[in-house]
Design a protein around this motif. Structure first.
Motif, PDB file in Angstrom:
ATOM      1  N   GLU A  43       0.833  -1.202   0.000  1.00 51.08           N
ATOM      2  CA  GLU A  43       0.000   0.000   0.000  1.00 51.08           C
ATOM      3  C   GLU A  43       0.867   1.252   0.000  1.00 51.08           C
ATOM      4  OE1 GLU A  43      -2.165   2.365   3.417  1.00 51.08           O
ATOM      5  OE2 GLU A  43      -3.176   0.446   3.077  1.00 51.08           O
ATOM      6  N   LYS A  44       1.891   1.251   0.829  1.00 50.68           N
ATOM      7  CA  LYS A  44       2.758   2.423   0.955  1.00 50.68           C
ATOM      8  C   LYS A  44       3.667   2.601  -0.258  1.00 50.68           C
ATOM      9  CE  LYS A  44       5.981   4.610   4.199  1.00 50.68           C
ATOM     10  NZ  LYS A  44       5.133   5.815   4.324  1.00 50.68           N
TER      11      LYS A  44
ATOM     12  N   GLU B 295       0.106   4.026  -2.952  1.00 50.22           N
ATOM     13  CA  GLU B 295       0.212   5.474  -2.742  1.00 50.22           C
ATOM     14  C   GLU B 295       0.890   6.150  -3.923  1.00 50.22           C
ATOM     15  OE1 GLU B 295       1.766   6.701   0.988  1.00 50.22           O
ATOM     16  OE2 GLU B 295       0.322   5.538   2.169  1.00 50.22           O
TER      17      GLU B 295
ATOM     18  N   ARG C  53      -4.784   7.590  -2.688  1.00 50.17           N
ATOM     19  CA  ARG C  53      -5.331   8.604  -1.777  1.00 50.17           C
ATOM     20  C   ARG C  53      -5.526   9.967  -2.446  1.00 50.17           C
ATOM     21  NH1 ARG C  53      -2.130   5.753   2.236  1.00 50.17           N
ATOM     22  NH2 ARG C  53      -3.387   5.297   4.105  1.00 50.17           N
ATOM     23  N   ASP C  54      -5.394  10.054  -3.757  1.00 48.31           N
ATOM     24  CA  ASP C  54      -5.281  11.361  -4.404  1.00 48.31           C
ATOM     25  C   ASP C  54      -6.555  11.894  -5.041  1.00 48.31           C
ATOM     26  OD1 ASP C  54      -2.668  11.360  -3.659  1.00 48.31           O
ATOM     27  OD2 ASP C  54      -1.835  10.973  -5.643  1.00 48.31           O
TER      28      ASP C  54
END
Length: 397
Positions: A342-343, A347, A352-353
């Protein structure tokens, strides 16, 4: 997966070239989009998620495919068009399970901080795993996970009552009437079971990488569906020792942490056989039951220690309680795999954008971000020697 299928080439929009993930891959995943212009926009958006610099907003993506005119068309494609994201997620899940053969489905929360109050689902709410109340969106994702990689294939947005009970906010965010209120626990369970129940994906153990508040209600649907489950447990969770040979038998409900501390002398070393986490850890397990009114089968409480201290570093409940402890612990390590990916991957491709405000826009963005994650994973692991294997596994367009 063969490198040629996900290798990039150039497509044109106006006067601009953009990177495209490949015709066969796009055709397979976007076959449910009936119109050719929708399929082209999907490829443009996917390419932008993979190649745009900085935040993966529609404006930044549009700079790669034609500027202002492209921005308007992409905004309409994501936020206002009529295409259904679920068939694309199903195609993605089918493709990923065929190619990667996941060992488990990991369900974990995703919190998306937001400064305003108009994006769908934004509210001050408790963030699982952080112990904080923050302003933003809370979602849950289901990840197809192996020791070496993981890919998100399903998303569910938790909508607080302040959104679902407010007709004006609900109408403005275009939340369908079918979306009803549910607790974070119910949202977690539904994230896994809607994928396993509706899609023809293999049944694999589900690893809930979040603390379920009501374990009885959280575990019951998986027991009923005969889906093996591992759920992270808070140390304060009261449990009843079911093994008469263990300390605490007939002592009533005892906090999970105390149960494991009482059996630390039974810890045994376990070494990871493969995968991203190579270490020796100490583990112990005790058969337990949940306090009434839960009346389900016995569960297995598993404790893990990284050092020889008194407090375990992780606690898990397994249902059923019959699998080998070593196999179960290795499955819990897949949660770390998903968290790392996920990181390092999701991302980077903009999970998350999204800056839009609508329910449908959020789901479409998350769907294409998941596809971008898959492209990154499959392209990075591609090998020309896998040609024959891929041709046997790839989905039809």
């Amino acid at each position: 997966m063969n490198a040629r299928v996900v290798s990039s080439h150039r497509i044109r929009e106006g006067a601009h070239d953009v990177t495209d993930p490949g015709d066969e891959f796009s055709a397979a995943l976007f076959a449910s989009l009936r119109r050719s212009d929708q399929r082209l926009r999907a490829r443009h958006y996917l390419s932008g998620l993979l190649a745009a610099k900085g935040r993966k907003t529609i404006r930044n993506i549009a700079t790669l495919v034609g500027g202002a005119a492209a921005e308007q068309s992409l905004h309409h494609f994501i936020s206002n068009s009529t295409w259904d994201w679920l068939p694309i997620r199903q195609a993605l899940a089918d493709h990923v399970t065929r190619v990667l053969a996941p060992r488990a489905w990991v369900v974990r929360p995703l919190f998306i901080p937001k400064a305003g109050e108009y994006s769908v689902g934004v509210e001050r709410q408790f963030v699982p795993g952080s112990g904080q109340v923050l302003n933003g969106q809370l979602a849950f994702g289901a990840w197809a996970a192996t020791e070496g990689t993981s890919v998100p294939v399903q998303w569910r947005l938790h909508l607080p009552e302040s959104w679902l009970g407010n007709a004006r906010r609900r109408r403005r965010a275009e939340i369908p009437d079918s979306v009803q209120a549910e607790t974070p626990d119910e949202c977690t369970t539904a994230t896994a079971l809607t994928a396993l129940g509706r899609w023809e994906v293999p049944t694999r153990p589900v690893v809930l990488d979040t603390h379920v508040t009501d374990l009885g209600r959280g575990i019951r649907p998986f027991v009923d569906a005969q889906v093996p489950l591992l759920s992270r447990v808070n140390g304060r969770t009261p449990l009843i020792v079911a093994d008469r040979a263990m300390p605490g038998y007939r002592a009533g409900a005892i906090p999970a942490r105390h149960i494991m501390e009482s059996v630390q002398g039974l810890r045994r070393p376990l070494e990871a056989a493969r995968g991203p986490v190579r270490r020796t850890t100490l583990v112990a397990a005790v058969r337990v039951r949940l306090p009434r009114p839960y009346s389900g089968p016995e569960l297995l409480l598993i404790g893990e220690w990284h050092e020889r201290g008194k407090a375990p570093t992780a606690l898990w409940l397994a249902a059923p309680a019959t699998a080998p402890v070593g196999d179960l612990v290795r499955l819990t390590w897949l949660a770390q795999r998903a968290a790392q990916d996920e990181k390092q991957i999701s991302e980077q491709v903009g999970v998350r954008d999204f800056e839009g405000r609508s329910f449908r826009g959020w789901h479409r963005h998350m769907t294409l971000a998941s596809v971008a994650h898959a492209v990154s994973v499959l392209a990075a692991g591609a090998d020309e020697s896998d040609e024959q294997r891929f041709r046997a596994l790839r989905p039809s367009a």
